[in-house]
Motif scaffolding. Structure first.
Motif, PDB file in Angstrom:
ATOM      1  N   SER A   1       0.863  -1.174   0.000  1.00  0.00           N
ATOM      2  CA  SER A   1       0.000   0.000   0.000  1.00  0.00           C
ATOM      3  C   SER A   1       0.902   1.227   0.000  1.00  0.00           C
ATOM      4  CB  SER A   1      -0.913  -0.002   1.232  1.00  0.00           C
ATOM      5  OG  SER A   1      -0.137   0.006   2.417  1.00  0.00           O
TER       6      SER A   1
ATOM      7  N   PRO B   1      -9.254   1.310   0.643  1.00  0.00           N
ATOM      8  CA  PRO B   1      -9.131   1.203   2.107  1.00  0.00           C
ATOM      9  C   PRO B   1     -10.252   0.358   2.702  1.00  0.00           C
ATOM     10  CG  PRO B   1      -8.893   3.478   1.368  1.00  0.00           C
ATOM     11  CD  PRO B   1      -9.392   2.707   0.187  1.00  0.00           C
TER      12      PRO B   1
ATOM     13  N   GLN C   1      -9.249   0.173   8.370  1.00  0.00           N
ATOM     14  CA  GLN C   1      -8.261   1.223   8.109  1.00  0.00           C
ATOM     15  C   GLN C   1      -8.887   2.608   8.261  1.00  0.00           C
ATOM     16  OE1 GLN C   1      -7.079  -0.139   4.212  1.00  0.00           O
ATOM     17  NE2 GLN C   1      -5.147  -0.969   4.982  1.00  0.00           N
ATOM     18  N   ARG C   2     -10.117   2.762   7.773  1.00  0.00           N
ATOM     19  CA  ARG C   2     -10.793   4.054   7.932  1.00  0.00           C
ATOM     20  C   ARG C   2     -11.072   4.355   9.404  1.00  0.00           C
ATOM     21  NH1 ARG C   2     -12.280   6.153   3.123  1.00  0.00           N
ATOM     22  NH2 ARG C   2     -12.430   4.738   1.326  1.00  0.00           N
TER      23      ARG C   2
ATOM     24  N   ILE D   1      -7.952   5.559  10.982  1.00  0.00           N
ATOM     25  CA  ILE D   1      -7.702   6.961  10.607  1.00  0.00           C
ATOM     26  C   ILE D   1      -8.551   7.890  11.477  1.00  0.00           C
ATOM     27  CG2 ILE D   1      -8.105   8.666   8.795  1.00  0.00           C
ATOM     28  CD1 ILE D   1      -5.649   7.221   8.250  1.00  0.00           C
TER      29      ILE D   1
ATOM     30  N   ARG E   1      -2.971   8.712   6.300  1.00  0.00           N
ATOM     31  CA  ARG E   1      -3.721   9.205   5.137  1.00  0.00           C
ATOM     32  C   ARG E   1      -3.010   8.864   3.838  1.00  0.00           C
ATOM     33  NH1 ARG E   1      -5.346  15.187   7.570  1.00  0.00           N
ATOM     34  NH2 ARG E   1      -7.255  14.510   8.677  1.00  0.00           N
TER      35      ARG E   1
ATOM     36  N   LEU F   1      -3.706   5.449   2.862  1.00  0.00           N
ATOM     37  CA  LEU F   1      -5.130   5.193   2.643  1.00  0.00           C
ATOM     38  C   LEU F   1      -5.442   5.316   1.157  1.00  0.00           C
ATOM     39  CD1 LEU F   1      -7.331   4.546   4.745  1.00  0.00           C
ATOM     40  CD2 LEU F   1      -8.184   6.861   4.439  1.00  0.00           C
TER      41      LEU F   1
END
Length: 584
Positions: free
Chosen positions: A133, A184, A188-189, A192, A387, A390
């Motif tokens: 990623s 994402p 993962q969100r 964040i 970010r 992401l």
């Protein structure tokens, strides 16, 4: 009538016999006549014929010494294809589609699918082992970037750093193949969002710490100002209460102005009292001596004199008391000085204490600012990095690396609805290879990288290849103990050669380019030991001295001075004698 027909047939047969005999006799007479020759004719026919030279052209060609052997053409050796588990997906998926055996695949194509997601095949020496990623770096990322560049999806610099440009290139590769790129995940969100909350708290904490620090800085300035004011006020109060510093110093030195003033005041009061008594004495004397004055007037004058005398005594007593008091006060000068200095010192110490306390508070507030700033900056970096990560990702189970492409599916070992993890199939190179062997004496001459001519005249096959492998010891990989295994990689050819037995020709020594060459029979040795060739120049023959070089395949490289030999010239390789004319 039948009898007449038989007689006619018999006569015809007799006639044919007679005619055949006559014809045979005539033919024999002609043959015998043709064999009879005169002595002159016989001498002419038995003379030896004049020999004629055999001429061949000088050639410009590449000469080489070859090793010739045979081998069988096959596709590359099977190699397993394994699917690595994806951490970002939380586990292995289920296989939803598989290819059929012998299906060919090029780079960037979807090899299979798992849980509705594609599995791309890309070229790379190292197998995939992790999710990639934005923010990931390493040799596996560099393999993906190199593959994207070959496929026409610009990933930016092929430097092993997965950045936003690489992410965009991956997305275009998925889109071209008809799939949605892996974005994402919910986890993962959520991560964040948690970092963003911590970042906001850190920003507020830093602002509060900076505000407290600014307040502490002002408190230090205020403490200094208040301390200075308190010192000045203490100095004023001491001066008002104990006198000025000069007065106190004079008192300590015995020069008290207060004592002097009291003495002067007592002297003045005594002088005034004495003057008043003298005045009253004079007034009484005038009254007493004046017969006209009444007794009352005389008594009044006497009373005034007594009052003046009382005032004189009072003034003397008060002056003595004042002097005594002033003297006593002067004797306390040291204590007053100490008291005054103590008051000022106390004010100074109090101010210093207040300033120090304010400075300590400022130090604490600055430390709080430092801690809050460090936490904020750390969370800011984490948030920026999170970010940046992401973006579009490459899960480990959505790409497999194969060292050489294109490939062909050899065997499928997995099943639909099975776990998409571990070995799932085996593939071979779509390029052709040849298994062959070379004799022990020729093996040291053959090296990897040498060019190979591949042909089979009976089948009309012609191709080229390169030596890929020469075994280190004889008798390995299925060959006998008198040969070394030889592996040859076939270069691009439109002819389907798999399964055919072909001839392999490996040039061992070469002229490295086209040279002047003639058949070996055209070179002869002169009496002086030099080599020469006989050149035909329009019917006139001339020897040309040459320097022979590499000789192979019936030809020899020759070098003549001053360009006396050029391609196309005819040289003599021998002589032929015409067949004698048959005697008639």
């Amino acid at each position: 009538m039948g009898k007449d027909y038989g007689m006619i047939a018999s006569r015809v047969n007799v006639l044919w016999v007679v005619l055949s005999a006559v014809g045979g006799m005539a033919l024999g007479a002609w043959y015998m006549g043709s064999r009879i020759q005169s002595p002159a004719e016989m001498a002419a026919r038995t003379a030896p014929p004049e020999p004629s030279p055999i001429l061949v052209p000088v050639e410009s060609r590449v000469l080489s010494t070859d090793v010739v052997t045979r081998g069988t053409v096959r596709f590359g050796l099977p190699q397993p294809v394994s699917i690595a588990p994806s951490t970002v997906k939380g586990g292995a998926g289920l296989i939803s589609s598989l290819p059929r055996p012998n299906t060919p695949f090029n780079e960037g194509e979807v090899l299979m699918s798992a849980s509705g997601r594609p599995v791309f095949v890309l070229r790379g020496a190292a197998p995939g082992f992790r999710d990639m990623s934005p923010g990931t770096s390493g040799s596996d990322v560099q393999q993906v970037e190199a593959a994207l560049a070959r496929l026409g999806f610009d990933p930016g610099p092929v430097d092993g750093n997965y950045d936003q440009k690489t992410s965009a290139a991956v997305e275009r590769m998925y889109q071209k193949a008809g799939w949605d790129a892996f974005g994402p995940t919910r986890e993962q969100r959520a991560a964040i969002a948690a970092i963003e909350r911590d970042w906001s708290d850190a920003a507020r904490s830093r602002l509060a710490a900076e505000t407290a620090r600014d307040t502490a800085v002002k408190a230090v300035a205020a403490a200094r100002a208040i301390g200075e004011q308190n010192i000045r006020q203490a100095t004023i109060d001491s001066a008002a209460r104990y006198g000025t510093a000069k007065q106190l110093a004079d008192a300590r030195a015995g020069k008290s102005l207060l004592v002097e003033a009291e003495r002067a005041r007592g002297t003045h009061a005594a002088a005034m009292a004495d003057a008043d008594i003298k005045t009253q004495v004079a007034d009484r004397a005038l009254v007493v001596l004046d017969p006209r004055q009444t007794e009352m007037t005389k008594a009044a004058a006497e009373a005034k004199l007594r009052v003046a005398q009382s005032a004189q005594r009072k003034a003397r007593v008060e002056a003595e008391l004042a002097i005594e008091n002033a003297t006593r006060e002067a004797s306390l000068a040291d204590e007053r000085i100490k008291a005054a200095e103590g008051a000022v010192k106390a004010a100074r110490l109090e101010g210093e204490r207040s300033v120090r306390a304010a400075q300590e508070q400022q130090t604490l507030s600055e430390f709080d600012v430092k801690v809050a700033t460090e936490r904020f900056e750390r969370l800011d970096r984490e948030l920026a990095a999170a970010r940046a990560r992401l973006g579009i990702q490459v899960p480990a189970d959505e790409v497999v690396f194969i060292p050489s492409l294109p490939i062909r599916v050899h065997e499928v070992t997995a099943v639909v609805a099975g776990s998409a993890s571990g070995p799932v199939m085996s593939v071979t190179d779509n390029e052709l290879s040849i298994d062959s062997q070379v004799a022990i004496e020729a093996a040291p001459l053959v090296k990897p990288g040498m060019k190979v001519a591949v042909d089979e005249q009976a089948l009309g096959i012609k191709a080229s290849g390169v030596v890929e492998t020469v075994a280190n010891t004889p008798g390995t990989r299925g060959v006998d103990g008198y040969h070394f295994y030889l592996g040859v990689k076939v270069e691009n050819t439109p002819v389907p050669l798999a399964g055919f037995s072909v001839r392999l020709t490996i040039p061992i020594e070469t002229t490295k380019g086209a040279v002047i060459a003639v058949p070996t029979s055209a070179v002869s040795l002169a009496a002086d030991g030099t080599s020469r060739v006989l050149v035909d120049r329009g019917g006139r023959q001339e020897y040309v001295t040459v320097q022979p070089g590499l000789s192979t395949g019936g030809y020899v490289e020759v070098n003549a001075p001053n360009g006396q030999l050029v391609p196309g010239q005819l040289v003599v390789v021998g002589y032929k004698t015409a067949e004698p004319v048959a005697m008639k």
